[in-house]
Motif scaffolding. Structure first.
Motif, mmCIF file in Angstrom:
data_model
loop_
_atom_site.group_PDB
_atom_site.id
_atom_site.type_symbol
_atom_site.label_atom_id
_atom_site.label_comp_id
_atom_site.label_asym_id
_atom_site.label_seq_id
_atom_site.Cartn_x
_atom_site.Cartn_y
_atom_site.Cartn_z
ATOM 1 N N ILE A 23 1.147 -1.056 0.238
ATOM 2 C CA ILE A 23 -0.191 0.010 0.305
ATOM 3 C C ILE A 23 0.918 1.377 0.292
ATOM 4 C CG2 ILE A 23 -1.667 1.366 1.321
ATOM 5 C CD1 ILE A 23 -2.700 -1.415 2.481
ATOM 6 N N ILE A 24 1.717 0.951 0.782
ATOM 7 C CA ILE A 24 2.839 2.501 0.750
ATOM 8 C C ILE A 24 3.577 2.507 -0.477
ATOM 9 C CG2 ILE A 24 5.275 3.404 1.606
ATOM 10 C CD1 ILE A 24 3.849 2.238 4.556
ATOM 11 N N ALA A 25 3.941 1.683 -1.049
ATOM 12 C CA ALA A 25 4.559 1.685 -2.892
ATOM 13 C C ALA A 25 3.574 2.346 -3.673
ATOM 14 C CB ALA A 25 4.762 -0.215 -2.637
ATOM 15 N N ALA A 26 1.571 1.490 -3.948
ATOM 16 C CA ALA A 26 1.450 2.228 -3.971
ATOM 17 C C ALA A 26 1.093 3.541 -3.891
ATOM 18 C CB ALA A 26 0.014 0.756 -3.948
ATOM 19 N N THR A 27 0.937 3.816 -3.163
ATOM 20 C CA THR A 27 1.263 5.371 -2.799
ATOM 21 C C THR A 27 1.634 6.346 -3.171
ATOM 22 O OG1 THR A 27 -0.807 4.502 -0.758
ATOM 23 C CG2 THR A 27 0.574 7.190 -0.756
#
Length: 170
Positions: free
Chosen positions: A55-59
């Motif tokens: 999720i952090i990478a996608a953000t």
């Protein structure tokens, strides 16, 4: 007199600028919605959930893609359109200057106040000396270059050295 600009040119440029801003604000709203959804999804995860990294990478990817879109889009496309709108506004409210001058040559393209223009060089009589001066008149790059002939006089109406109207003299 041949007019280079119609009354509707300014309105057309304003409409184009509004469309560019609408696309930018739509993309910004979509990216903000995705960012908020990712933050809400991340905060709803359990502590030390293995999916938190994804999720952090996608953000981060979403924000990076938005930055790669926004800087060229606003820095090139909107800036050029906005400069053209300003130029057309100055034409409508600025002081006009009339002059009859012999045409000399066509110079290279330049960018003046963010607008691409052709340069037409005219000869002007010097009051203090006997030698003629060269005056540059800018012709909008979006318009066709007028059929000026070397040595022929032209009645020019300009605003800030930007050609608005012209008339070929006999």
């Amino acid at each position: 007199m041949v007019k280079l600009y119609r009354d509707s040119d300014y309105w057309d440029a304003v409409i184009q600028r509004r469309k560019i801003l609408a696309v930018f604000f739509a993309v910004t709203a979509a990216c903000l919605a995705v960012f908020i959804a990712m933050v809400v999804l991340y905060t709803s995860l359990a502590y030390n959930d293995p999916n938190g990294g994804w999720i952090i990478a996608a953000t981060c990817v979403t924000v990076a893609v938005y930055m790669f879109f926004s800087f060229p889009y606003m820095g090139i496309k909107f800036k050029r359109c906005n400069s053209y709108c300003k130029m057309l506004k100055f034409i409508s409210v600025g002081l006009k200057e009339h002059a009859v001058m012999p045409f000399e040559e066509i110079d290279n393209w330049i960018t003046r106040d963010g607008v691409d223009v052709n340069v037409a060089v005219f000869s002007v009589k010097n009051i203090k000396k006997d030698e003629p001066l060269k005056r540059q008149i800018f012709v909008d790059g979006e318009k066709d270059f007028p059929p000026f002939e070397e040595g022929k006089s032209v009645h020019v109406v300009s605003q800030g050295n930007l050609l608005i109207e012209y008339e070929l003299m006999e």
